[in-house]
Structure formats: structure tokens, C-alpha cells
Design a protein around this motif. Structure first.
Motif, PDB file in Angstrom:
ATOM      1  N   PHE A  89       0.824  -1.214   0.000  1.00 33.66           N
ATOM      2  CA  PHE A  89       0.000   0.000   0.000  1.00 33.66           C
ATOM      3  C   PHE A  89       0.856   1.262   0.000  1.00 33.66           C
TER       4      PHE A  89
ATOM      5  N   GLY B 147       1.165   3.667  -2.939  1.00 34.66           N
ATOM      6  CA  GLY B 147       0.137   4.652  -3.246  1.00 34.66           C
ATOM      7  C   GLY B 147       0.243   5.929  -2.442  1.00 34.66           C
TER       8      GLY B 147
ATOM      9  N   ARG C 192      -4.946   1.458 -10.200  1.00 36.15           N
ATOM     10  CA  ARG C 192      -6.161   2.006  -9.592  1.00 36.15           C
ATOM     11  C   ARG C 192      -5.990   3.481  -9.268  1.00 36.15           C
ATOM     12  N   ARG C 193      -4.808   3.822  -8.790  1.00 32.68           N
ATOM     13  CA  ARG C 193      -4.537   5.229  -8.489  1.00 32.68           C
ATOM     14  C   ARG C 193      -4.622   6.084  -9.748  1.00 32.68           C
TER      15      ARG C 193
ATOM     16  N   ALA D 262      -3.080   4.253   2.678  1.00 29.27           N
ATOM     17  CA  ALA D 262      -3.706   4.177   1.360  1.00 29.27           C
ATOM     18  C   ALA D 262      -4.227   2.766   1.155  1.00 29.27           C
ATOM     19  N   TRP D 263      -5.344   2.671   0.443  1.00 32.57           N
ATOM     20  CA  TRP D 263      -5.883   1.370   0.053  1.00 32.57           C
ATOM     21  C   TRP D 263      -6.045   0.420   1.242  1.00 32.57           C
TER      22      TRP D 263
ATOM     23  N   ARG E  37       0.585  -6.844  -6.922  1.00 36.23           N
ATOM     24  CA  ARG E  37      -0.301  -6.024  -6.091  1.00 36.23           C
ATOM     25  C   ARG E  37       0.076  -4.549  -6.198  1.00 36.23           C
TER      26      ARG E  37
ATOM     27  N   LEU F 157      -2.372  -1.555  -7.553  1.00 33.95           N
ATOM     28  CA  LEU F 157      -2.700  -0.347  -6.797  1.00 33.95           C
ATOM     29  C   LEU F 157      -2.338   0.909  -7.574  1.00 33.95           C
TER      30      LEU F 157
END
Length: 295
Positions: free
Chosen positions: A116, A119, A203-204, A134-135, A196, A200
Motif C-alpha cells: 500500500f 500509493g 487504480r490510483r 492508502a488502500w 499487487r 494499486l
């Protein structure tokens, strides 16, 4: 203090806009980039006791006034950036290490739990100071111990229980700043961890305004709700003041369209707070810290 005693770089009247992710901020009276922690300790030990002192990493959670800052700014990013794995498997990081770099380093060592951090657009010093997250992940659950420094240059090892940690909030001994930490992570699959991280970051990029100057999330999420939802519900997506805009892509981001001043951004933050309070009764609390003089 003499220049010969310093191994770092001392800059006078240094514009701070180049060091902040919003790309705003006036000059620092003095800015020091230490060579390492020992050099920083020497520098601090020779400062006058009443010298105003500020700390700056990637500048992603700071709004520095257009008038700049008196005294001395310590700039850690790119200076205190060492990351290593200890014999017990934990990771030792310095405060100037970017969170994203720590996430990538951990994944390469086959350690999971820090993904995480990729991010978080800041350094570990800032992440430790505010329990950045984050996340669904937060910084302090990873922390085994930290290293701090005071303004006289004394370095201490501190345990987790020396600090009170909450949502985007950390309090501890007065007059000390983070210079490093040891993180405990679990063994895992390198490829899965790296996948992963890529997920992320994708997605960001899909949900947040990357590639334009911003500070990341401006406001903390209130309990049981999201700041972005409340801002959008108040009709503020795309709202502009001067060169600052509430991002049309993610309402909890304020972006610099080009030519924004710190005063523009501060005024827009205040306006968002006022309008959300008027519409919902909720007073949003900023994550971003203001440094310097604001009207």
C-alpha cells in the motif's frame, strides 16, 4: 557554524515551490540537505536554540505560504534515503526514503504487507509523522521501532509504545523528529507482491489526478463517510479559485492548474470546508499542514 564543518549542502533564500508537490511556496531563509544522519546531527547541534526549524521530504502534505519560511528547512528527500534488510528480516528505512521505493524494496526481498505504501506520494518521515495510509493500509502497524533526532542533534531509539497513534495522527515526545524506522513484514511471494503494487498504481491512475501538481488527499475521511463524497455532494467538483481547482476526477484532490499560489489553494480549502459544513453539517479536517504566514 562554518561551511567547512558541513558535509551537506546549505542553500540561502531557496525557492520552496520546486520542493513541494503543489509547486507553490516562497523561499526558505536557509535550506539544508544533510549528507547523512550524523551530518544532520552536527548541523542541528550548532543551530541557535531559537532558530525556526521546519522539515521537508517530498512536500506532499504541506502547503507553504507564498511569503516562504524564516529560519531553516531540513530537506531529507534524496538525502536520508538508505533502505536495508536487517539479519532478522525486518527492513530499516531512513526518513527521506520515498514510500513507493520502500514498497518496491520490500517486494524484491519477498516480504509482503508494505504494498500500500506505493500509493502514498511522500517520504517515510512524513508517513511516520501522520500515520499515512492508502488502500486500507496504514504506516504504524508495520513499525517495530523508530529513530528520532532533536534540535540539539541527539539521536534516540524509540519503541512504538512511546507514541500515540490514530487515524492520520501521531503524537510522541516533544521536540523530536523521525529520521528512520525498522519495519516488520511477513515473508511472501515476490511476484504476487509486485503484481499487487502494479494493481494499486493502476487504480490510483484510474481514480486520482496523477501527472498534475497536487498534495494527494486534502481532507481526512470523517468516521463512516468519505471526504470526496461530501465534497461532490456539495457541488464542488471543478470549483476554481485563481489557479487552484477541486479535481473533476477526485473531489478530495485540489490541483494546481498552473500559476496557482499558496493563497489560492488555502482559499479553496477554506471554501470547501465552509460549503461542506453548510450542506452536510460536517466539518472536514485537512490532512495537509500549512506552514508560514497565511491571512
Amino acid at each position: 557554524m562554518t561551511a567547512d564543518s558541513l558535509r551537506g549542502k546549505l542553500l540561502l533564500n531557496e525557492p520552496l515551490a520546486r520542493y513541494t508537490s503543489w509547486r507553490v511556496g516562497g523561499p526558505a531563509q536557509r535550506l539544508y540537505r544533510p549528507a547523512d544522519v550524523q551530518d544532520l546531527a552536527q548541523f542541528l547541534s550548532e543551530l541557535d536554540a531559537d532558530e525556526p526549524l521546519f522539515w521537508l521530504g517530498l512536500g506532499s502534505n504541506l502547503l507553504i505560504s507564498d511569503a516562504g519560511l524564516p529560519g531553516t528547512v531540513i530537506h531529507t528527500q534524496g538525502c536520508l534515503g538508505d533502505i536495508s534488510q536487517l539479519p532478522d528480516g525486518s527492513i530499516r528505512v531512513e526518513a527521506g526514503s520515498s514510500c513507493a521505493k520502500v514498497a518496491r524494496f520490500a517486494s524484491r526481498q519477498g516480504l509482503v504487507g508494505a504494498e500500500f505504501l506505493a500509493g502514498i506520494p511522500g517520504t517515510m518521515g512524513g508517513a511516520l509523522a501522520m500515520n499515512a495510509g492508502a488502500w486500507g493500509g496504514e504506516t504504524w502497524p508495520l513499525v517495530r521501532q523508530v529513530r528520532t533526532i532533536d534540535r540539539r542533534g541527539r539521536i534516540r531509539e524509540r519503541a512504538r509504545h512511546d507514541f500515540e497513534v490514530g487515524y492520520r495522527r501521531v503524537s510522541g515526545p516533544d521536540g523530536e523528529w523521525f529520521v528512520g524506522a525498522d519495519l516488520t513484514l511477513e515473508p511472501g511471494d515476490t511476484e504476487a507482491a509486485q503484481a499487487r503494487i502494479r494493481e494499486l498504481l493502476d487504480r490510483r491512475a484510474a481514480t486520482q489526478p496523477t501527472g498534475v501538481p497536487s498534495c494527494g488527499s486534502v481532507f481526512r475521511n470523517p468516521t463512516g463517510d468519505h471526504a470526496a463524497r461530501l465534497i461532490e455532494a456539495a457541488g464542488l467538483k471543478g470549483k476554481r479559485l485563481g489557479g487552484a481547482e477541486v479535481s473533476p476526477k477526485h473531489a478530495n484532490f485540489i490541483i494546481n492548474l498552473g500559476g496557482a499560489t499558496a493563497a489560492d489553494i488555502a482559499a479553496l480549502i477554506d471554501h470547501v470546508q465552509h460549503e461542506v459544513k453548510r450542506c452536510s453539517g460536517i466539518c472536514l479536517q485537512p490532512e495537509v499542514r500549512r506552514l508560514g504566514a497565511f491571512e
